[in-house]
Design a protein around this motif. Structure first.
Motif, PDB file in Angstrom:
ATOM      1  N   TYR A 133      55.599  50.689  39.144  1.00 47.29           N
ATOM      2  CA  TYR A 133      54.316  51.095  39.681  1.00 47.29           C
ATOM      3  C   TYR A 133      53.301  51.084  38.551  1.00 47.29           C
ATOM      4  CZ  TYR A 133      55.061  55.577  37.439  1.00 47.29           C
ATOM      5  OH  TYR A 133      55.275  56.539  36.514  1.00 47.29           O
ATOM      6  N   SER A 134      52.033  51.110  38.916  1.00 47.93           N
ATOM      7  CA  SER A 134      50.993  51.241  37.908  1.00 47.93           C
ATOM      8  C   SER A 134      49.709  51.694  38.585  1.00 47.93           C
ATOM      9  CB  SER A 134      50.760  49.925  37.157  1.00 47.93           C
ATOM     10  OG  SER A 134      50.313  48.925  38.049  1.00 47.93           O
ATOM     11  N   ILE A 135      48.898  52.373  37.825  1.00 54.10           N
ATOM     12  CA  ILE A 135      47.554  52.746  38.250  1.00 54.10           C
ATOM     13  C   ILE A 135      46.651  52.348  37.106  1.00 54.10           C
ATOM     14  CG2 ILE A 135      46.004  54.584  39.001  1.00 54.10           C
ATOM     15  CD1 ILE A 135      49.477  55.600  39.024  1.00 54.10           C
ATOM     16  N   SER A 136      45.722  51.441  37.344  1.00 55.69           N
ATOM     17  CA  SER A 136      45.036  50.787  36.243  1.00 55.69           C
ATOM     18  C   SER A 136      43.540  50.664  36.487  1.00 55.69           C
ATOM     19  CB  SER A 136      45.584  49.374  36.045  1.00 55.69           C
ATOM     20  OG  SER A 136      46.988  49.374  35.978  1.00 55.69           O
ATOM     21  N   VAL A 137      42.813  50.546  35.383  1.00 51.50           N
ATOM     22  CA  VAL A 137      41.471  49.980  35.445  1.00 51.50           C
ATOM     23  C   VAL A 137      41.611  48.508  35.091  1.00 51.50           C
ATOM     24  CG1 VAL A 137      40.262  52.109  34.896  1.00 51.50           C
ATOM     25  CG2 VAL A 137      40.959  50.611  33.050  1.00 51.50           C
ATOM     26  N   ILE A 138      40.763  47.671  35.698  1.00 54.96           N
ATOM     27  CA  ILE A 138      40.919  46.231  35.525  1.00 54.96           C
ATOM     28  C   ILE A 138      39.588  45.593  35.156  1.00 54.96           C
ATOM     29  CG2 ILE A 138      42.878  46.102  37.066  1.00 54.96           C
ATOM     30  CD1 ILE A 138      41.135  45.071  39.246  1.00 54.96           C
ATOM     31  N   ASP A 139      39.694  44.469  34.488  1.00 52.39           N
ATOM     32  CA  ASP A 139      38.523  43.694  34.078  1.00 52.39           C
ATOM     33  C   ASP A 139      38.909  42.224  34.164  1.00 52.39           C
ATOM     34  OD1 ASP A 139      36.074  42.964  33.102  1.00 52.39           O
ATOM     35  OD2 ASP A 139      36.501  43.482  31.022  1.00 52.39           O
ATOM     36  N   GLY A 140      37.929  41.387  34.367  1.00 52.57           N
ATOM     37  CA  GLY A 140      38.207  39.963  34.448  1.00 52.57           C
ATOM     38  C   GLY A 140      38.956  39.585  35.709  1.00 52.57           C
ATOM     39  N   PHE A 141      38.751  40.324  36.792  1.00 49.19           N
ATOM     40  CA  PHE A 141      39.491  40.071  38.019  1.00 49.19           C
ATOM     41  C   PHE A 141      39.160  38.693  38.580  1.00 49.19           C
ATOM     42  CE2 PHE A 141      39.955  40.428  42.676  1.00 49.19           C
ATOM     43  CZ  PHE A 141      41.297  40.751  42.729  1.00 49.19           C
ATOM     44  N   ASP A 142      40.191  37.934  38.929  1.00 50.34           N
ATOM     45  CA  ASP A 142      40.028  36.605  39.513  1.00 50.34           C
ATOM     46  C   ASP A 142      40.554  36.637  40.945  1.00 50.34           C
ATOM     47  OD1 ASP A 142      40.138  34.000  40.378  1.00 50.34           O
ATOM     48  OD2 ASP A 142      40.974  33.213  38.505  1.00 50.34           O
ATOM     49  N   PRO A 143      39.673  36.684  41.956  1.00 50.98           N
ATOM     50  CA  PRO A 143      40.126  36.811  43.340  1.00 50.98           C
ATOM     51  C   PRO A 143      41.032  35.674  43.784  1.00 50.98           C
ATOM     52  CG  PRO A 143      37.757  37.207  43.168  1.00 50.98           C
ATOM     53  CD  PRO A 143      38.215  36.664  41.835  1.00 50.98           C
ATOM     54  N   SER A 144      40.890  34.499  43.173  1.00 53.29           N
ATOM     55  CA  SER A 144      41.655  33.351  43.639  1.00 53.29           C
ATOM     56  C   SER A 144      43.137  33.487  43.311  1.00 53.29           C
ATOM     57  CB  SER A 144      41.107  32.064  43.021  1.00 53.29           C
ATOM     58  OG  SER A 144      41.324  32.035  41.616  1.00 53.29           O
ATOM     59  N   VAL A 145      43.456  34.239  42.271  1.00 51.21           N
ATOM     60  CA  VAL A 145      44.864  34.410  41.906  1.00 51.21           C
ATOM     61  C   VAL A 145      45.272  35.875  41.876  1.00 51.21           C
ATOM     62  CG1 VAL A 145      45.037  32.288  40.573  1.00 51.21           C
ATOM     63  CG2 VAL A 145      44.253  34.367  39.443  1.00 51.21           C
ATOM     64  N   LEU A 146      44.332  36.757  42.233  1.00 45.88           N
ATOM     65  CA  LEU A 146      44.597  38.201  42.251  1.00 45.88           C
ATOM     66  C   LEU A 146      45.172  38.678  40.922  1.00 45.88           C
ATOM     67  CD1 LEU A 146      46.017  38.727  45.864  1.00 45.88           C
ATOM     68  CD2 LEU A 146      43.709  39.211  45.027  1.00 45.88           C
ATOM     69  N   GLU A 147      44.598  38.187  39.843  1.00 44.84           N
ATOM     70  CA  GLU A 147      45.051  38.622  38.527  1.00 44.84           C
ATOM     71  C   GLU A 147      43.871  39.110  37.707  1.00 44.84           C
ATOM     72  OE1 GLU A 147      47.808  39.323  37.487  1.00 44.84           O
ATOM     73  OE2 GLU A 147      49.195  38.301  38.818  1.00 44.84           O
ATOM     74  N   SER A 148      44.186  39.910  36.708  1.00 44.78           N
ATOM     75  CA  SER A 148      43.142  40.512  35.890  1.00 44.78           C
ATOM     76  C   SER A 148      43.776  41.078  34.638  1.00 44.78           C
ATOM     77  CB  SER A 148      42.458  41.645  36.653  1.00 44.78           C
ATOM     78  OG  SER A 148      43.418  42.630  37.009  1.00 44.78           O
ATOM     79  N   GLU A 149      42.920  41.534  33.732  1.00 46.88           N
ATOM     80  CA  GLU A 149      43.396  42.321  32.605  1.00 46.88           C
ATOM     81  C   GLU A 149      43.401  43.776  33.033  1.00 46.88           C
ATOM     82  OE1 GLU A 149      40.610  41.178  29.668  1.00 46.88           O
ATOM     83  OE2 GLU A 149      41.278  39.113  29.658  1.00 46.88           O
ATOM     84  N   LYS A 150      44.438  44.508  32.642  1.00 46.34           N
ATOM     85  CA  LYS A 150      44.648  45.843  33.188  1.00 46.34           C
ATOM     86  C   LYS A 150      45.070  46.812  32.091  1.00 46.34           C
ATOM     87  CE  LYS A 150      47.018  43.451  36.981  1.00 46.34           C
ATOM     88  NZ  LYS A 150      47.310  42.204  36.238  1.00 46.34           N
ATOM     89  N   CYS A 151      44.639  48.048  32.227  1.00 42.87           N
ATOM     90  CA  CYS A 151      45.161  49.148  31.422  1.00 42.87           C
ATOM     91  C   CYS A 151      45.467  50.284  32.370  1.00 42.87           C
ATOM     92  CB  CYS A 151      44.136  49.659  30.411  1.00 42.87           C
ATOM     93  SG  CYS A 151      43.819  48.571  29.027  1.00 42.87           S
ATOM     94  N   GLY A 152      46.663  50.868  32.242  1.00 46.24           N
ATOM     95  CA  GLY A 152      46.963  51.976  33.131  1.00 46.24           C
ATOM     96  C   GLY A 152      48.222  52.712  32.785  1.00 46.24           C
ATOM     97  N   GLU A 153      48.384  53.843  33.446  1.00 47.79           N
ATOM     98  CA  GLU A 153      49.600  54.619  33.280  1.00 47.79           C
ATOM     99  C   GLU A 153      50.733  53.932  34.025  1.00 47.79           C
ATOM    100  OE1 GLU A 153      46.977  56.184  34.941  1.00 47.79           O
ATOM    101  OE2 GLU A 153      46.085  56.725  33.039  1.00 47.79           O
TER     102      GLU A 153
END
Ligand SMILES: [Ca+2]
Ligand SMILES: [Ca+2]
Ligand SMILES: [Ca+2]
Length: 250
Positions: free
Chosen positions: A138-158
């Motif tokens: 599991y993870s709970i994150s803040v994200i940046d650089g989100f790319d809707p086409s691949v549902l990926e991003s840079e993330k930081c979280g617990e």
């Protein structure tokens, strides 16, 4: 912490107005979110030593001017305006928190291209209620650089509140541990967290603190830069987000 009128226009200091609500005071210091120079920390004196519009408790560089609040959303006006809420579960507002039911979820919002500053500090506070039964990560994150086409991003979280481990991922490639033990059943966490991603071109830092606990930091060197979408991400947990704050720095 009451809300009344939703404001969709640009408000104070050039920050975008998604979810900024007249009469909503996230930190309870008597100053509305839209004009508070540090909307997530009570600072009734509004002290701003370098005069750049970001109050000292929020300012990444409190004695050097140039910082700027890009976005603040305290989720005080129903489902946040301008956000893209995705995933198999349910996003809803309870009180003035944005809740998400278990599932693999992203909530993202765009910010203006003229705020593509060299450094973004993205902070979210949330209450972590429980894990999803049977989930092995599991993870709970803040994200940046989100790319809707691949549902990926840079993330930081617990990733494991019991140990306060902090993970980060870059475009789906795990750079630090993000997996919890294989929980046999739903696991009640009932913890309060504040997570900040400091995202500079070519570098990513994650810090997180739990109420009454310590702060940890994990440096990283991701190759990516922001896409202009920031937001929140939840995997296999039930969470209530209090706010999202984005500050740009030179
Ligand atoms: Ca306030
Ligand atoms: Ca404040
Ligand atoms: Ca300042």
């Amino acid at each position: 912490m009451r809300s009344s009128v939703l404001v969709l226009a640009l408000v104070g200091c050039g920050r975008i107005g998604f979810g900024v609500v007249v009469g909503h005071d996230e930190d309870g210091d008597g100053i509305d979110d839209g004009t508070d120079n540090c909307p997530n920390i009570a600072n009734p004196d509004q002290l701003d030593s370098d005069g750049d519009g970001v109050g000292d408790p929020c300012d990444p560089h409190p004695t050097t001017p140039g910082d700027h609040i890009v976005l603040f959303d305290g989720f005080g006006g129903g489902l946040p305006t301008g956000w893209l809420l995705q995933g198999a579960g349910t996003w809803r507002v309870e009180g003035d928190d944005l809740h998400v039911e278990p599932g693999d979820q992203e909530a993202t919002v765009a910010y203006p291209p003229d705020n593509f500053a060299p450094t973004l500090s993205i902070t979210s506070a949330h209450h972590f209620y429980k894990l999803t039964a049977g989930a092995n990560s599991y993870s709970i994150s803040v994200i940046d650089g989100f790319d809707p086409s691949v549902l990926e991003s840079e993330k930081c979280g617990e990733t494991d509140p019991s140990r306060l481990a902090i993970g980060h991922e870059v475009n789906g490639s795990t750079h630090e541990s993000v997996n919890s033990p294989d929980w046999p059943d739903a696991f009640v966490v009932d913890g309060e967290f504040v997570t900040t991603m400091t995202h500079t071109i070519g570098a990513l830092g994650c810090t997180s603190a739990v109420t009454g606990g310590s702060t940890m930091s994990v440096p990283a060197t991701p190759p990516y830069r922001t896409s202009g979408l920031v937001g929140l991400r939840v995997r296999a947990a039930t969470v209530g987000f209090h706010y999202l704050l984005v500050i740009a720095s030179p």
